[in-house]
Design a protein around this motif. Structure first.
Motif, mmCIF file in Angstrom:
data_model
loop_
_atom_site.group_PDB
_atom_site.id
_atom_site.type_symbol
_atom_site.label_atom_id
_atom_site.label_comp_id
_atom_site.label_asym_id
_atom_site.label_seq_id
_atom_site.Cartn_x
_atom_site.Cartn_y
_atom_site.Cartn_z
ATOM 1 N N LYS A 3 0.835 -1.186 0.000
ATOM 2 C CA LYS A 3 0.000 0.000 0.000
ATOM 3 C C LYS A 3 0.876 1.244 0.000
ATOM 4 N N PRO A 4 0.501 2.295 -0.780
ATOM 5 C CA PRO A 4 1.296 3.529 -0.740
ATOM 6 C C PRO A 4 1.173 4.193 0.629
ATOM 7 N N GLU A 5 2.204 4.899 1.035
ATOM 8 C CA GLU A 5 2.182 5.601 2.309
ATOM 9 C C GLU A 5 1.261 6.811 2.215
ATOM 10 N N GLN A 31 -5.925 5.438 5.760
ATOM 11 C CA GLN A 31 -6.339 4.690 4.578
ATOM 12 C C GLN A 31 -6.956 3.369 4.999
ATOM 13 N N VAL A 32 -8.098 3.060 4.386
ATOM 14 C CA VAL A 32 -8.746 1.763 4.539
ATOM 15 C C VAL A 32 -9.042 1.270 3.134
ATOM 16 N N ASP A 33 -8.368 0.199 2.751
ATOM 17 C CA ASP A 33 -8.502 -0.345 1.399
ATOM 18 C C ASP A 33 -8.218 0.757 0.376
ATOM 19 N N ASP A 34 -9.193 1.062 -0.477
ATOM 20 C CA ASP A 34 -8.980 2.068 -1.512
ATOM 21 C C ASP A 34 -9.598 3.421 -1.156
ATOM 22 N N LYS A 35 -9.810 3.655 0.144
ATOM 23 C CA LYS A 35 -10.391 4.913 0.598
ATOM 24 C C LYS A 35 -9.419 5.640 1.517
ATOM 25 N N GLN A 50 -23.677 23.389 11.209
ATOM 26 C CA GLN A 50 -22.959 22.133 11.446
ATOM 27 C C GLN A 50 -21.791 22.001 10.486
ATOM 28 N N PHE A 51 -20.684 21.524 11.007
ATOM 29 C CA PHE A 51 -19.495 21.285 10.192
ATOM 30 C C PHE A 51 -19.328 19.778 10.054
ATOM 31 N N HIS A 52 -19.617 19.271 8.887
ATOM 32 C CA HIS A 52 -19.514 17.839 8.600
ATOM 33 C C HIS A 52 -18.047 17.539 8.323
ATOM 34 N N ASN A 53 -17.332 17.065 9.342
ATOM 35 C CA ASN A 53 -15.867 17.042 9.259
ATOM 36 C C ASN A 53 -15.250 15.666 9.069
ATOM 37 N N LEU A 54 -16.035 14.676 8.664
ATOM 38 C CA LEU A 54 -15.488 13.356 8.339
ATOM 39 C C LEU A 54 -15.883 13.026 6.902
ATOM 40 N N GLU A 55 -14.863 12.824 6.057
ATOM 41 C CA GLU A 55 -15.131 12.509 4.655
ATOM 42 C C GLU A 55 -14.228 11.382 4.177
ATOM 43 N N ALA A 56 -14.669 10.760 3.091
ATOM 44 C CA ALA A 56 -13.879 9.710 2.445
ATOM 45 C C ALA A 56 -13.609 10.119 1.009
ATOM 46 N N PHE A 57 -12.397 9.814 0.546
ATOM 47 C CA PHE A 57 -11.956 10.109 -0.809
ATOM 48 C C PHE A 57 -11.379 8.848 -1.429
ATOM 49 N N ASP A 58 -11.348 8.800 -2.762
ATOM 50 C CA ASP A 58 -10.602 7.726 -3.394
ATOM 51 C C ASP A 58 -9.126 8.110 -3.397
ATOM 52 N N LEU A 59 -8.276 7.265 -3.937
ATOM 53 C CA LEU A 59 -6.833 7.496 -3.878
ATOM 54 C C LEU A 59 -6.374 8.694 -4.706
ATOM 55 N N THR A 60 -7.239 9.193 -5.591
ATOM 56 C CA THR A 60 -6.878 10.345 -6.420
ATOM 57 C C THR A 60 -7.429 11.661 -5.873
ATOM 58 N N GLY A 61 -8.198 11.606 -4.770
ATOM 59 C CA GLY A 61 -8.738 12.815 -4.171
ATOM 60 C C GLY A 61 -10.173 13.123 -4.540
ATOM 61 N N HIS A 62 -10.858 12.210 -5.216
ATOM 62 C CA HIS A 62 -12.263 12.397 -5.554
ATOM 63 C C HIS A 62 -13.112 12.043 -4.329
ATOM 64 N N LYS A 63 -13.959 12.997 -3.882
ATOM 65 C CA LYS A 63 -14.779 12.757 -2.688
ATOM 66 C C LYS A 63 -15.810 11.672 -2.950
ATOM 67 N N LEU A 64 -15.876 10.696 -2.046
ATOM 68 C CA LEU A 64 -16.823 9.590 -2.147
ATOM 69 C C LEU A 64 -18.062 9.829 -1.294
ATOM 70 N N LEU A 101 -18.500 2.231 5.975
ATOM 71 C CA LEU A 101 -17.374 2.630 5.132
ATOM 72 C C LEU A 101 -17.787 2.859 3.678
ATOM 73 N N ALA A 102 -18.871 2.249 3.245
ATOM 74 C CA ALA A 102 -19.315 2.406 1.859
ATOM 75 C C ALA A 102 -20.132 3.677 1.641
#
Length: 113
Positions: A3-5, A31-35, A50-64, A101-102
């Motif tokens: 896995k990349p650092e 990082q968890v898997d590809d997120k 409200q500040f929604h401060n938890l997000e997930a991105f793919d490895l290229t920075g696209h918000k999921l 996570l999904a």
């Protein structure tokens, strides 16, 4: 293949040689898997809602996804990862949440104080 650092500084996320900017300053990144999961710094000066401060991105920075807000309070936010499998986070009010996570939806909630 290893896995990349993953690292961060300010609002910049680095995944191996790839870098991208998140919209806010980061408090935590993992990082968890590809997120790539991020918790943004929560500033007490944020009073406009409200500040929604938890997000997930793919490895290229696209918000999921952006995680559901933990409460209906404007001052509340997620403050740290407790576990990544399953994704478990602590919020400012003392609740532990398991997050899908999904999708970023809250699966469980437990009061700890």
């Amino acid at each position: 293949m290893p896995k990349p650092e993953v690292s961060f500084e300010g609002n910049q996320v680095s995944v191996g040689a790839r870098k991208w900017n998140a919209p806010y300053l980061l408090e935590y990144c993992a990082q968890v898997d590809d997120k790539i999961l991020v918790i943004y710094e929560h500033s007490p000066s944020r009073t406009w809602g409200q500040f929604h401060n938890l997000e997930a991105f793919d490895l290229t920075g696209h918000k999921l996804w952006t995680a559901e807000h933990p409460t209906n309070e404007t001052a509340d936010s997620y403050v740290q990862f407790l576990a990544l499998d399953p994704l478990t986070v602590l919020n400012f009010a003392g609740f532990i949440y398991q997050i899908d996570l999904a999708t970023g939806k809250i699966l469980t909630r437990e009061f700890t104080k």
